[in-house]
Design a protein around this motif. Structure first.
Motif, PDB file in Angstrom:
ATOM      1  N   CYS A 168     -31.818 -64.244  72.942  1.00  0.00           N
ATOM      2  CA  CYS A 168     -31.021 -63.117  72.451  1.00  0.00           C
ATOM      3  C   CYS A 168     -29.679 -63.609  71.920  1.00  0.00           C
ATOM      4  O   CYS A 168     -29.193 -64.664  72.307  1.00  0.00           O
ATOM      5  CB  CYS A 168     -30.745 -62.126  73.583  1.00  0.00           C
ATOM      6  N   THR A 169     -29.096 -62.793  71.069  1.00  0.00           N
ATOM      7  CA  THR A 169     -27.729 -63.005  70.620  1.00  0.00           C
ATOM      8  C   THR A 169     -26.862 -62.005  71.362  1.00  0.00           C
ATOM      9  O   THR A 169     -27.180 -60.819  71.429  1.00  0.00           O
ATOM     10  CB  THR A 169     -27.602 -62.764  69.101  1.00  0.00           C
ATOM     11  N   GLY A 170     -25.773 -62.478  71.950  1.00  0.00           N
ATOM     12  CA  GLY A 170     -24.805 -61.598  72.595  1.00  0.00           C
ATOM     13  C   GLY A 170     -23.795 -61.130  71.568  1.00  0.00           C
ATOM     14  O   GLY A 170     -23.314 -61.922  70.754  1.00  0.00           O
ATOM     15  N   LEU A 171     -23.480 -59.840  71.588  1.00  0.00           N
ATOM     16  CA  LEU A 171     -22.536 -59.255  70.635  1.00  0.00           C
ATOM     17  C   LEU A 171     -21.525 -58.394  71.379  1.00  0.00           C
ATOM     18  O   LEU A 171     -21.852 -57.786  72.399  1.00  0.00           O
ATOM     19  CB  LEU A 171     -23.282 -58.391  69.612  1.00  0.00           C
ATOM     20  N   LEU A 172     -20.321 -58.313  70.840  1.00  0.00           N
ATOM     21  CA  LEU A 172     -19.253 -57.525  71.449  1.00  0.00           C
ATOM     22  C   LEU A 172     -18.539 -56.742  70.363  1.00  0.00           C
ATOM     23  O   LEU A 172     -18.202 -57.294  69.307  1.00  0.00           O
ATOM     24  CB  LEU A 172     -18.269 -58.451  72.169  1.00  0.00           C
ATOM     25  N   TYR A 173     -18.296 -55.469  70.617  1.00  0.00           N
ATOM     26  CA  TYR A 173     -17.474 -54.666  69.714  1.00  0.00           C
ATOM     27  C   TYR A 173     -16.040 -54.800  70.175  1.00  0.00           C
ATOM     28  O   TYR A 173     -15.703 -54.512  71.321  1.00  0.00           O
ATOM     29  CB  TYR A 173     -17.891 -53.189  69.737  1.00  0.00           C
ATOM     30  N   ASP A 174     -15.203 -55.275  69.284  1.00  0.00           N
ATOM     31  CA  ASP A 174     -13.797 -55.495  69.588  1.00  0.00           C
ATOM     32  C   ASP A 174     -12.987 -54.338  69.012  1.00  0.00           C
ATOM     33  O   ASP A 174     -12.658 -54.335  67.830  1.00  0.00           O
ATOM     34  CB  ASP A 174     -13.349 -56.829  68.990  1.00  0.00           C
ATOM     35  N   LYS A 175     -12.699 -53.375  69.853  1.00  0.00           N
ATOM     36  CA  LYS A 175     -12.002 -52.174  69.390  1.00  0.00           C
ATOM     37  C   LYS A 175     -10.600 -52.464  68.866  1.00  0.00           C
ATOM     38  O   LYS A 175     -10.033 -51.676  68.135  1.00  0.00           O
ATOM     39  CB  LYS A 175     -11.968 -51.130  70.490  1.00  0.00           C
ATOM     40  N   GLU A 176     -10.043 -53.605  69.250  1.00  0.00           N
ATOM     41  CA  GLU A 176      -8.703 -53.960  68.787  1.00  0.00           C
ATOM     42  C   GLU A 176      -8.693 -54.349  67.308  1.00  0.00           C
ATOM     43  O   GLU A 176      -7.692 -54.207  66.635  1.00  0.00           O
ATOM     44  CB  GLU A 176      -8.145 -55.115  69.613  1.00  0.00           C
ATOM     45  N   LYS A 177      -9.821 -54.837  66.795  1.00  0.00           N
ATOM     46  CA  LYS A 177      -9.854 -55.339  65.428  1.00  0.00           C
ATOM     47  C   LYS A 177     -10.279 -54.311  64.391  1.00  0.00           C
ATOM     48  O   LYS A 177      -9.940 -54.424  63.236  1.00  0.00           O
ATOM     49  CB  LYS A 177     -10.797 -56.545  65.337  1.00  0.00           C
ATOM     50  N   LYS A 178     -11.062 -53.336  64.808  1.00  0.00           N
ATOM     51  CA  LYS A 178     -11.576 -52.362  63.850  1.00  0.00           C
ATOM     52  C   LYS A 178     -11.387 -50.951  64.361  1.00  0.00           C
ATOM     53  O   LYS A 178     -11.595 -50.667  65.528  1.00  0.00           O
ATOM     54  CB  LYS A 178     -13.082 -52.580  63.611  1.00  0.00           C
ATOM     55  N   SER A 179     -11.049 -50.068  63.480  1.00  0.00           N
ATOM     56  CA  SER A 179     -10.937 -48.666  63.843  1.00  0.00           C
ATOM     57  C   SER A 179     -12.311 -48.018  63.780  1.00  0.00           C
ATOM     58  O   SER A 179     -13.027 -48.126  62.794  1.00  0.00           O
ATOM     59  CB  SER A 179      -9.991 -47.952  62.874  1.00  0.00           C
ATOM     60  N   PHE A 180     -12.669 -47.318  64.834  1.00  0.00           N
ATOM     61  CA  PHE A 180     -13.942 -46.614  64.915  1.00  0.00           C
ATOM     62  C   PHE A 180     -14.088 -45.645  63.739  1.00  0.00           C
ATOM     63  O   PHE A 180     -15.131 -45.559  63.106  1.00  0.00           O
ATOM     64  CB  PHE A 180     -13.993 -45.882  66.256  1.00  0.00           C
ATOM     65  N   ILE A 181     -13.050 -44.932  63.425  1.00  0.00           N
ATOM     66  CA  ILE A 181     -13.102 -43.947  62.337  1.00  0.00           C
ATOM     67  C   ILE A 181     -13.354 -44.645  61.000  1.00  0.00           C
ATOM     68  O   ILE A 181     -14.155 -44.177  60.189  1.00  0.00           O
ATOM     69  CB  ILE A 181     -11.784 -43.133  62.279  1.00  0.00           C
ATOM     70  N   LYS A 182     -12.712 -45.777  60.751  1.00  0.00           N
ATOM     71  CA  LYS A 182     -12.920 -46.511  59.504  1.00  0.00           C
ATOM     72  C   LYS A 182     -14.363 -46.966  59.367  1.00  0.00           C
ATOM     73  O   LYS A 182     -14.941 -46.948  58.289  1.00  0.00           O
ATOM     74  CB  LYS A 182     -11.981 -47.721  59.426  1.00  0.00           C
ATOM     75  N   ILE A 183     -14.962 -47.369  60.477  1.00  0.00           N
ATOM     76  CA  ILE A 183     -16.356 -47.820  60.451  1.00  0.00           C
ATOM     77  C   ILE A 183     -17.282 -46.670  60.087  1.00  0.00           C
ATOM     78  O   ILE A 183     -18.150 -46.797  59.231  1.00  0.00           O
ATOM     79  CB  ILE A 183     -16.752 -48.423  61.818  1.00  0.00           C
ATOM     80  N   LEU A 184     -17.085 -45.519  60.731  1.00  0.00           N
ATOM     81  CA  LEU A 184     -17.938 -44.362  60.430  1.00  0.00           C
ATOM     82  C   LEU A 184     -17.740 -43.900  58.990  1.00  0.00           C
ATOM     83  O   LEU A 184     -18.689 -43.531  58.310  1.00  0.00           O
ATOM     84  CB  LEU A 184     -17.670 -43.225  61.408  1.00  0.00           C
ATOM     85  N   ASP A 185     -16.496 -43.933  58.506  1.00  0.00           N
ATOM     86  CA  ASP A 185     -16.228 -43.572  57.107  1.00  0.00           C
ATOM     87  C   ASP A 185     -16.959 -44.496  56.149  1.00  0.00           C
ATOM     88  O   ASP A 185     -17.530 -44.054  55.151  1.00  0.00           O
ATOM     89  CB  ASP A 185     -14.717 -43.609  56.805  1.00  0.00           C
ATOM     90  N   LYS A 186     -16.984 -45.788  56.471  1.00  0.00           N
ATOM     91  CA  LYS A 186     -17.698 -46.751  55.639  1.00  0.00           C
ATOM     92  C   LYS A 186     -19.185 -46.409  55.584  1.00  0.00           C
ATOM     93  O   LYS A 186     -19.811 -46.453  54.527  1.00  0.00           O
ATOM     94  CB  LYS A 186     -17.491 -48.167  56.219  1.00  0.00           C
ATOM     95  N   TRP A 187     -19.763 -46.041  56.732  1.00  0.00           N
ATOM     96  CA  TRP A 187     -21.195 -45.690  56.781  1.00  0.00           C
ATOM     97  C   TRP A 187     -21.470 -44.403  56.028  1.00  0.00           C
ATOM     98  O   TRP A 187     -22.505 -44.267  55.398  1.00  0.00           O
ATOM     99  CB  TRP A 187     -21.648 -45.573  58.230  1.00  0.00           C
ATOM    100  N   ARG A 188     -20.549 -43.444  56.078  1.00  0.00           N
ATOM    101  CA  ARG A 188     -20.763 -42.161  55.377  1.00  0.00           C
ATOM    102  C   ARG A 188     -20.832 -42.379  53.874  1.00  0.00           C
ATOM    103  O   ARG A 188     -21.514 -41.646  53.172  1.00  0.00           O
ATOM    104  CB  ARG A 188     -19.645 -41.189  55.729  1.00  0.00           C
ATOM    105  N   LYS A 189     -20.086 -43.356  53.360  1.00  0.00           N
ATOM    106  CA  LYS A 189     -20.037 -43.619  51.919  1.00  0.00           C
ATOM    107  C   LYS A 189     -21.301 -44.263  51.396  1.00  0.00           C
ATOM    108  O   LYS A 189     -21.587 -44.232  50.220  1.00  0.00           O
ATOM    109  CB  LYS A 189     -18.829 -44.498  51.599  1.00  0.00           C
ATOM    110  N   LYS A 190     -22.098 -44.872  52.298  1.00  0.00           N
ATOM    111  CA  LYS A 190     -23.316 -45.560  51.862  1.00  0.00           C
ATOM    112  C   LYS A 190     -24.417 -44.595  51.523  1.00  0.00           C
ATOM    113  O   LYS A 190     -24.590 -43.556  52.016  1.00  0.00           O
ATOM    114  CB  LYS A 190     -23.803 -46.530  52.940  1.00  0.00           C
TER     115      LYS A 190
END
Length: 188
Positions: free
Chosen positions: A166-188
Motif C-alpha cells: 500500500c501507499t500511505g497518504l496524508l491530507y495536510d490541512k495546513e497546505k491546502k484549503s478544503f474549500i479551494k479543493i472542492l471549488d476546483k472539483w466543481r469546475k471540472k
C-alpha cells in the motif's frame, strides 16, 4: 436518479451487500482490502460516519470514516462502487462527500489513507493528499488491526509496519484549503 448522501440507520439493509462487493472486488483486482463485517458497517451508518450512493434506491457505492489515536487521525475507508455503476464518476462523488463529511465532523484531525488502488491514489492526490512514510500514520493497534484481513498483511508484518504494498497518504490541512479543493472539483 443518482443520490450521494450521508448514510443513516435506515441504510443498514445494504451493509451485507456492501461487504460482499468489497471482498469480491478485491479478489478480482488481486489487491488487498480490509474485510469488514456487515454489523461494523451498520454502526458507521447509525453514527452517520459513512457516505452511501444510491441509483433508483439500489446500492451503488459506499465509503466510511474510521477514527484513531483519540481523534488525531481519521481515515476515509472502504470506498467501493458496484460494477454496474462504474465509469460514471461515482467514486469521485463519494470521495468528495466523505472528505467533506470528515472535514466537517473532525475538523482538527489528520486524514490518512492507505491503498493499493491507482484510482484511489489519483482521487486522493486531487484532494491534496501527499505520500508519507508509514511512520507518519497512526500508531494505534486498532489502525493496524484493520490490515489483518488483507492479502498483503504478511508483507506489512515482515516489515514491522514500516512498509507494505500500500501507499500511505496524508491530507495536510495546513497546505491546502478544503474549500479551494472542492471549488476546483466543481469546475471540472
Amino acid at each position: 436518479m443518482i443520490v450521494v448522501r450521508i448514510a443513516t440507520e435506515a441504510d443498514q439493509k445494504f451493509a451485507e451487500d456492501i461487504c460482499k462487493e468489497m471482498e469480491e472486488s478485491a479478489k478480482k483486482r488481486g489487491t488487498g482490502i480490509a474485510k469488514r463485517a456487515p454489523e461494523y458497517l451498520a454502526q458507521k451508518m447509525i453514527h452517520q460516519n459513512a457516505i452511501i450512493a444510491l441509483v433508483d434506491n439500489k446500492i451503488a457505492g459506499f465509503s466510511y470514516i474510521e477514527i484513531y489515536d483519540d481523534g488525531e487521525f481519521i481515515t476515509n475507508s472502504g470506498l467501493i462502487v458496484f460494477p454496474e455503476f462504474r465509469n460514471l464518476g461515482l467514486a469521485k462523488k463519494i470521495k468528495k462527500e466523505i472528505f467533506k463529511l470528515s472535514r466537517t465532523k473532525f475538523k482538527g484531525a489528520k486524514i490518512v489513507s492507505i491503498t493499493t488502488s491507482s484510482a484511489v491514489l489519483k482521487l486522493n492526490t486531487e484532494l491534496s493528499f501527499r505520500p508519507v512514510t508509514f511512520e507518519e500514520l497512526p500508531v494505534s493497534e486498532s489502525f493496524w488491526k484493520g490490515c489483518q484481513s488483507c492479502v498483503n498483511y504478511d508483507v506489512l508484518s515482515r516489515n514491522n509496519r514500516k512498509m507494505c504494498l500500500c501507499t500511505g497518504l496524508l491530507y495536510d490541512k495546513e497546505k491546502k484549503s478544503f474549500i479551494k479543493i472542492l471549488d476546483k472539483w466543481r469546475k471540472k
